[in-house]
Design a protein around this motif. Structure first.
Motif, PDB file in Angstrom:
ATOM      1  N   UNK A  27       9.131  81.466  13.545  1.00  0.00           N
ATOM      2  CA  UNK A  27      10.261  80.821  12.880  1.00  0.00           C
ATOM      3  C   UNK A  27      11.601  81.077  13.550  1.00  0.00           C
ATOM      4  N   UNK A  28      11.584  81.657  14.742  1.00  0.00           N
ATOM      5  CA  UNK A  28      12.850  81.933  15.436  1.00  0.00           C
ATOM      6  C   UNK A  28      13.066  80.959  16.580  1.00  0.00           C
ATOM      7  N   UNK A  29      14.314  80.606  16.746  1.00  0.00           N
ATOM      8  CA  UNK A  29      14.725  79.773  17.874  1.00  0.00           C
ATOM      9  C   UNK A  29      15.367  80.715  18.884  1.00  0.00           C
ATOM     10  N   UNK A  30      14.703  80.873  20.027  1.00  0.00           N
ATOM     11  CA  UNK A  30      15.206  81.814  21.029  1.00  0.00           C
ATOM     12  C   UNK A  30      15.719  81.044  22.237  1.00  0.00           C
ATOM     13  N   UNK A  31      16.954  81.304  22.605  1.00  0.00           N
ATOM     14  CA  UNK A  31      17.583  80.631  23.741  1.00  0.00           C
ATOM     15  C   UNK A  31      17.484  81.513  24.973  1.00  0.00           C
ATOM     16  N   UNK A  32      17.097  80.867  26.046  1.00  0.00           N
ATOM     17  CA  UNK A  32      16.857  81.566  27.296  1.00  0.00           C
ATOM     18  C   UNK A  32      17.945  81.106  28.248  1.00  0.00           C
ATOM     19  N   UNK A  33      18.857  81.990  28.628  1.00  0.00           N
ATOM     20  CA  UNK A  33      19.933  81.558  29.515  1.00  0.00           C
ATOM     21  C   UNK A  33      19.991  82.435  30.757  1.00  0.00           C
ATOM     22  N   UNK A  34      20.557  81.887  31.803  1.00  0.00           N
ATOM     23  CA  UNK A  34      20.649  82.599  33.075  1.00  0.00           C
ATOM     24  C   UNK A  34      21.034  81.598  34.141  1.00  0.00           C
ATOM     25  N   UNK A  35      21.635  82.079  35.213  1.00  0.00           N
ATOM     26  CA  UNK A  35      22.093  81.180  36.273  1.00  0.00           C
ATOM     27  C   UNK A  35      20.932  80.519  37.003  1.00  0.00           C
ATOM     28  N   UNK A  36      21.251  79.625  37.920  1.00  0.00           N
ATOM     29  CA  UNK A  36      20.220  78.970  38.725  1.00  0.00           C
ATOM     30  C   UNK A  36      19.442  80.041  39.476  1.00  0.00           C
ATOM     31  N   UNK A  37      18.120  79.962  39.384  1.00  0.00           N
ATOM     32  CA  UNK A  37      17.279  80.920  40.103  1.00  0.00           C
ATOM     33  C   UNK A  37      17.088  82.250  39.397  1.00  0.00           C
ATOM     34  N   UNK A  38      17.546  82.357  38.122  1.00  0.00           N
ATOM     35  CA  UNK A  38      17.433  83.637  37.400  1.00  0.00           C
ATOM     36  C   UNK A  38      15.995  83.964  37.018  1.00  0.00           C
ATOM     37  N   UNK A 157      17.763  70.046  26.403  1.00  0.00           N
ATOM     38  CA  UNK A 157      19.012  69.368  26.034  1.00  0.00           C
ATOM     39  C   UNK A 157      19.725  68.725  27.213  1.00  0.00           C
ATOM     40  N   UNK A 158      19.251  68.984  28.433  1.00  0.00           N
ATOM     41  CA  UNK A 158      20.003  68.469  29.580  1.00  0.00           C
ATOM     42  C   UNK A 158      19.924  66.944  29.595  1.00  0.00           C
ATOM     43  N   UNK A 159      21.064  66.316  29.767  1.00  0.00           N
ATOM     44  CA  UNK A 159      21.101  64.856  29.858  1.00  0.00           C
ATOM     45  C   UNK A 159      21.093  64.134  28.529  1.00  0.00           C
ATOM     46  N   UNK A 160      21.035  64.861  27.405  1.00  0.00           N
ATOM     47  CA  UNK A 160      21.041  64.174  26.107  1.00  0.00           C
ATOM     48  C   UNK A 160      22.465  63.904  25.645  1.00  0.00           C
ATOM     49  N   UNK A 161      22.666  62.739  24.999  1.00  0.00           N
ATOM     50  CA  UNK A 161      23.993  62.466  24.433  1.00  0.00           C
ATOM     51  C   UNK A 161      24.118  63.237  23.105  1.00  0.00           C
ATOM     52  N   UNK A 186      18.517  76.817  28.534  1.00  0.00           N
ATOM     53  CA  UNK A 186      19.666  75.917  28.546  1.00  0.00           C
ATOM     54  C   UNK A 186      20.810  76.557  29.314  1.00  0.00           C
ATOM     55  N   UNK A 187      21.645  75.694  29.895  1.00  0.00           N
ATOM     56  CA  UNK A 187      22.880  76.179  30.506  1.00  0.00           C
ATOM     57  C   UNK A 187      24.069  75.922  29.582  1.00  0.00           C
ATOM     58  N   UNK A 188      23.788  75.285  28.413  1.00  0.00           N
ATOM     59  CA  UNK A 188      24.880  74.955  27.477  1.00  0.00           C
ATOM     60  C   UNK A 188      25.086  76.114  26.506  1.00  0.00           C
ATOM     61  N   UNK A 190      27.530  77.100  24.583  1.00  0.00           N
ATOM     62  CA  UNK A 190      28.069  76.854  23.242  1.00  0.00           C
ATOM     63  C   UNK A 190      26.950  76.426  22.293  1.00  0.00           C
ATOM     64  N   UNK A 191      26.052  75.602  22.816  1.00  0.00           N
ATOM     65  CA  UNK A 191      24.927  75.120  22.017  1.00  0.00           C
ATOM     66  C   UNK A 191      23.991  76.286  21.674  1.00  0.00           C
ATOM     67  N   UNK A 192      23.712  77.110  22.658  1.00  0.00           N
ATOM     68  CA  UNK A 192      22.828  78.263  22.462  1.00  0.00           C
ATOM     69  C   UNK A 192      23.440  79.201  21.411  1.00  0.00           C
ATOM     70  N   UNK A 193      24.745  79.432  21.515  1.00  0.00           N
ATOM     71  CA  UNK A 193      25.428  80.324  20.565  1.00  0.00           C
ATOM     72  C   UNK A 193      25.337  79.761  19.146  1.00  0.00           C
ATOM     73  N   UNK A 194      25.497  78.443  19.039  1.00  0.00           N
ATOM     74  CA  UNK A 194      25.503  77.798  17.712  1.00  0.00           C
ATOM     75  C   UNK A 194      24.105  77.767  17.095  1.00  0.00           C
ATOM     76  N   UNK A 195      23.080  77.553  17.933  1.00  0.00           N
ATOM     77  CA  UNK A 195      21.747  77.274  17.403  1.00  0.00           C
ATOM     78  C   UNK A 195      20.830  78.464  17.240  1.00  0.00           C
ATOM     79  N   UNK A 196      20.926  79.408  18.172  1.00  0.00           N
ATOM     80  CA  UNK A 196      19.806  80.349  18.322  1.00  0.00           C
ATOM     81  C   UNK A 196      19.855  81.540  17.382  1.00  0.00           C
TER      82      UNK A 196
END
Ligand SMILES: Nc1ncnc2c1ncn2[C@@H]1O[C@H](COP(=O)(O)OP(=O)(O)OP(=O)(O)O)[C@@H](O)[C@H]1O
Length: 293
Positions: A27-38, A157-161, A186-188, A190-196
């Motif tokens: 039931x958890x939404x986990x956001x995975x973030x990191x630079x290109x090649x991380x 989420x990439x490329x979505x309006x 995601x690289x977004x 703000x979205x990760x902060x809001x959702x996860x």
């Protein structure tokens, strides 16, 4: 719950993923973030069994993750996997049928999901005739149509309006409300902060931060903003704080301890009126910059 333990992957001499451990609770939404090649895609591929790990393990509901568990996972890979020249509804229905859903039910689900993503009119079109963002919506539907037990989504989420982002968020929330664990990259920020419910930050193949947004923000450097009735240049002369930015009657400062907040307020009031003394808690984007430096 999915548990990743000490997962490591080398490509030749290069260490792409280095003893990575984290959890995706039910039931958890986990956001995975990191630079290109991380290492995000490499980890997702290992979870899905597309790529073997050099060492480490993955557990699903407490047991070693198996190919049979993975068959019930929904995966949206980085290299999007649908056929450009086939009808959208046909290939979506086919994917559900592969998971044992009857043909009528599979077509119903495909139509329902297409209409949720405002693509009802395009159901019979070939995928390649859609815009890239709309193709992305179809890829998302492909990952969820068989009602998976876990979702692994590589940059969904990439490329979505913004409207599609909202539709996607509602959909993901339905899955988490039903107890499904969801991991997405995601690289977004703000979205990760809001959702996860939880955020895992990777840098150079290692986990450099892991926690909910509030925990991460509180772990960073907290600064204060002082706004006085008159010029606050005197702040620069105080040796018990660090003046980050002083301009007119506003100063941004870094304090050594919480107790120094009272000290600063007393000092400012002694010199005149105080309009504001506020804590500046960093955003997840600030933390990201701090820990991936
Ligand atoms: N098949 C491969 N052969 C050799 N090196 C690879 C291979 N796949 C990935 N790598 C390397 O592993 C590292 C991690 O790559 P990965 O694609 O997992 O990063 P990522 O975090 O998903 O990046 P991005 O945000 O750019 O998608 C990179 O240095 C990459 O060059």
């Amino acid at each position: 719950m999915l548990q990743v333990e000490q997962l490591t992957r080398c490509f030749g001499d290069a260490l792409a993923v280095d003893e990575v451990s984290f959890e995706v609770p039910d039931g958890h939404l986990v956001g995975f973030v990191g630079g290109n090649g991380a290492g995000k895609t490499t980890i997702m591929r290992m979870i899905m069994g597309v790529l073997a790990q050099s060492s480490g393990s993955m557990r699903w509901e407490g047991q070693e993750l198996t190919a049979s568990d993975r068959r019930d996972f929904g995966y949206m890979p980085e290299e999007r996997g649908l056929y450009p020249k086939q009808s959208i509804v046909e290939q979506l229905a086919y994917l559900a049928q592969l998971h044992g859903v009857s043909r009528p039910e599979a077509r119903d689900r495909a139509h329902e999901l297409l209409s949720r993503f405002s693509l009802a009119e395009r159901a019979k079109d070939k995928l390649e005739t859609l815009s890239l963002g709309n193709q992305q919506r179809v890829q998302i539907i492909a990952a969820v149509i068989s009602r998976p037990t876990m979702l692994i989504l590589d940059e969904p989420f990439s490329g979505l309006d913004p409207a599609a982002v909202d539709d996607m968020v509602v959909l993901l929330r339905e899955f988490t409300a039903a107890g499904v664990p969801v991991l997405f990259s995601s690289h977004q920020l703000d979205l990760v902060e809001r959702l996860c419910d939880r955020i895992v930050i990777l840098a150079r193949g290692r986990v450099v931060a892991d926690g909910d947004a509030e925990q991460l923000r509180r772990s960073g450097t907290i600064r204060h903003r002082l706004v006085a009735g008159t010029d606050v240049g005197w702040v620069r002369d105080l040796d018990w704080l660090q003046a980050i930015d002083v301009s007119g009657n506003t100063a941004i400062v870094q304090l050594a301890s919480e107790a120094d907040t009272d000290r600063l307020l007393t000092e400012a009031m002694r010199r005149g009126s105080v309009r504001e003394l506020a804590e500046l808690v960093p955003s997840v984007a600030d933390i990201y910059r701090e820990v991936t430096r």
